[in-house]
Enzyme design. Structure first.
Site, PDB file in Angstrom:
ATOM      1  N   SER A 116     -40.811  -6.734  50.351  1.00  0.00           N
ATOM      2  CA  SER A 116     -39.602  -7.404  49.891  1.00  0.00           C
ATOM      3  C   SER A 116     -39.893  -8.424  48.793  1.00  0.00           C
ATOM      4  CB  SER A 116     -38.987  -8.140  51.083  1.00  0.00           C
ATOM      5  OG  SER A 116     -37.953  -8.992  50.659  1.00  0.00           O
ATOM      6  N   TYR A 140     -39.144 -14.527  57.520  1.00  0.00           N
ATOM      7  CA  TYR A 140     -39.020 -13.093  57.228  1.00  0.00           C
ATOM      8  C   TYR A 140     -39.972 -12.692  56.088  1.00  0.00           C
ATOM      9  CZ  TYR A 140     -37.171  -9.030  54.844  1.00  0.00           C
ATOM     10  OH  TYR A 140     -37.077  -7.826  54.196  1.00  0.00           O
ATOM     11  N   LYS A 144     -43.518 -10.131  55.867  1.00  0.00           N
ATOM     12  CA  LYS A 144     -43.766  -9.036  54.912  1.00  0.00           C
ATOM     13  C   LYS A 144     -45.095  -9.252  54.176  1.00  0.00           C
ATOM     14  CE  LYS A 144     -40.033  -6.604  55.583  1.00  0.00           C
ATOM     15  NZ  LYS A 144     -40.043  -5.198  56.019  1.00  0.00           N
TER      16      LYS A 144
HETATM   17  C1  WQD Z   1     -26.937 -12.197  46.979  1.00  0.00           C
HETATM   18  C2  WQD Z   1     -26.173 -13.287  46.254  1.00  0.00           C
HETATM   19  C3  WQD Z   1     -25.776 -15.256  47.583  1.00  0.00           C
HETATM   20  C4  WQD Z   1     -23.182 -13.376  50.535  1.00  0.00           C
HETATM   21  C5  WQD Z   1     -31.643 -11.196  50.597  1.00  0.00           C
HETATM   22  C6  WQD Z   1     -32.994 -11.560  51.110  1.00  0.00           C
HETATM   23  C7  WQD Z   1     -34.018 -10.732  50.428  1.00  0.00           C
HETATM   24  C8  WQD Z   1     -33.699  -9.258  50.548  1.00  0.00           C
HETATM   25  C9  WQD Z   1     -32.336  -8.981  50.045  1.00  0.00           C
HETATM   26  C10 WQD Z   1     -34.599  -8.105  52.437  1.00  0.00           C
HETATM   27  C11 WQD Z   1     -26.719 -14.688  46.523  1.00  0.00           C
HETATM   28  C12 WQD Z   1     -24.470 -14.569  47.246  1.00  0.00           C
HETATM   29  C13 WQD Z   1     -23.989 -13.603  49.447  1.00  0.00           C
HETATM   30  C14 WQD Z   1     -21.874 -13.983  50.551  1.00  0.00           C
HETATM   31  C15 WQD Z   1     -22.317 -14.951  48.377  1.00  0.00           C
HETATM   32  N1  WQD Z   1     -33.702  -8.811  51.893  1.00  0.00           N
HETATM   33  N2  WQD Z   1     -23.580 -14.368  48.390  1.00  0.00           N
HETATM   34  N3  WQD Z   1     -21.512 -14.734  49.467  1.00  0.00           N
HETATM   35  O1  WQD Z   1     -30.232 -13.632  49.396  1.00  0.00           O
HETATM   36  O2  WQD Z   1     -30.509 -12.432  47.189  1.00  0.00           O
HETATM   37  O3  WQD Z   1     -31.568 -11.541  49.221  1.00  0.00           O
HETATM   38  O4  WQD Z   1     -31.412  -9.826  50.736  1.00  0.00           O
HETATM   39  O5  WQD Z   1     -35.691  -7.847  52.020  1.00  0.00           O
HETATM   40  O6  WQD Z   1     -35.227 -11.011  50.999  1.00  0.00           O
HETATM   41  O7  WQD Z   1     -33.221 -12.933  50.848  1.00  0.00           O
HETATM   42  O8  WQD Z   1     -29.154 -11.328  49.000  1.00  0.00           O
HETATM   43  O9  WQD Z   1     -26.991 -10.260  49.391  1.00  0.00           O
HETATM   44  O10 WQD Z   1     -27.609 -12.310  50.755  1.00  0.00           O
HETATM   45  O11 WQD Z   1     -27.071 -12.567  48.333  1.00  0.00           O
HETATM   46  O12 WQD Z   1     -21.928 -15.626  47.440  1.00  0.00           O
HETATM   47  O13 WQD Z   1     -21.099 -13.835  51.508  1.00  0.00           O
HETATM   48  O14 WQD Z   1     -24.823 -13.291  46.766  1.00  0.00           O
HETATM   49  O15 WQD Z   1     -25.654 -16.640  47.525  1.00  0.00           O
HETATM   50  O16 WQD Z   1     -26.563 -15.427  45.341  1.00  0.00           O
HETATM   51  P1  WQD Z   1     -30.358 -12.369  48.666  1.00  0.00           P
HETATM   52  P2  WQD Z   1     -27.680 -11.572  49.470  1.00  0.00           P
END
Ligand code: WQD
Length: 320
Positions: A116, A140, A144
């Protein structure tokens, strides 16, 4: 090749299974269906309902004889890993060591592992390449990174050849519309947007609009799950041909903001998708995207479905 896909009933796993089948491999799925779904299984494949925490069950699977395995059986909620690290220690670390021990015991020495972008932590420069410092900010991400290190040792000591594939933000659904299982309680942005579009959720909370980006919302590197899946096939071919391990970032070099994804979803679904701007989510970097140069050079990998419209359209097709 005969390939065991552990976690093959999950969201990414089912797409990997499909890509492996398309490439002519004979696939067996191993899954405990804790978050994987029966509807994600293909009738062409053998299925073993088993638990990676029970050594005899994972050994019984490897005893059947496989040329390679893909390991995607992990918990992946960043926030939960900080509140309940024990759960991540047991499943993600102990579970993986059980798998690796069973694999080498039965001579299965090609491993494709779901790593990841979370191994990197806050970006020190962009785009993130493979050599970027690794300072995970979540437990997490730490699990990894530790597994990447275990694999390097097993390569040296046991001849286990591995591909560590560091996914950036996986999104989208099978463009053929064959895989339709929805994740339960999704944490990620695009499925949450889709839940609002379908009326399953009242509104999307936009976490932070005062970031130093083009529209104030965070930039991420969304990669279509079918593109990710194809990288697994290419990585397997690479290991088989070169008898050499590899670690690659899987991103597109293109960043998309939260608002851009939301606007594209409104346009494509024709739904209003109400949203509310709220506080930043702790631990979110403003901007995160990868260079895919290494994956291109080593594997010939090119994302084909990772443009915003295809990501949204293929997801909306399933949610609508
Ligand atoms: C994306 C963007 C949020 C939800 C995570 C893990 C990473 C990987 C992928 C596994 C961010 C914004 C989100 C919401 C929002 N996982 N958001 N409202 O955090 O980039 O990555 O998932 O390996 O390790 O950290 O992904 O989809 O949670 O967020 O505004 O209800 O969307 O703040 O900017 P993230 P995400």
């Amino acid at each position: 090749m005969k390939v065991l896909v552990i976690g093959g009933a999950g969201y990414i796993g089912s797409h990997v299974v499909k890509a492996m089948m398309k490439a002519g491999h004979k696939v067996t799925v191993f899954d405990n269906l804790s978050s994987g779904l029966r509807c994600n299984l293909f009738k062409e494949n053998d299925f073993i309902h088993g638990n990676i925490l029970i050594q005899s069950e994972i050994e019984a699977a490897f005893e059947k004889g496989f040329d390679a395995f893909v390991h995607l059986a992990a918990f992946k909620a960043v926030g939960e890993s900080m509140e309940n690290p024990e759960k991540y220690s047991v499943n993600n670390i102990t579970g993986t060591l059980n798998i690796m021990n069973a694999a080498v015991k039965f001579g299965c020495k090609k491993m494709i592992f779901s790593s990841s972008a979370a191994v990197f932590g806050a970006p020190q420069y962009l785009p993130i390449d493979e050599n970027h410092p690794k300072n995970p900010e979540s437990y997490y991400g730490f699990t990894k990174l530790e597994i990447e290190r275990f694999m390097a040792w097993y390569d040296q000591l046991k001849g286990l050849k591995f591909a560590a594939l560091r996914y950036f933000n996986a999104a989208g659904y099978d463009p053929d519309g064959e895989i339709r299982g929805l994740e339960r309680s999704p944490q990620n942005l695009l499925p949450r947007i889709m839940e609002v579009a379908c009326g399953m959720r009242d509104e999307l909370k936009v976490f932070g609009t005062d970031y130093d980006t083009r529209d104030g919302t965070c930039i991420r590197d969304y990669v279509h799950v079918t593109d990710l899946a194809n990288a697994h096939v290419l990585a397997l071919e690479y290991i088989a041909k070169n008898n050499e391990s590899l670690t690659v970032n899987l991103g597109t070099e293109k960043g998309t903001t939260v608002k851009e994804l939301l606007d594209a979803s409104r346009r494509i679904s024709g739904k209003a998708i109400p949203s509310e701007d709220v506080e930043r989510r702790p631990g979110d970097p403003a901007c995160l995207y990868a260079t895919s140069k290494h994956a291109k050079e080593l594997l010939g990998w090119e994302p084909k479905f990772s443009d915003v419209d295809t990501l949204v359209k293929t997801t909306w097709e399933v949610y609508k």
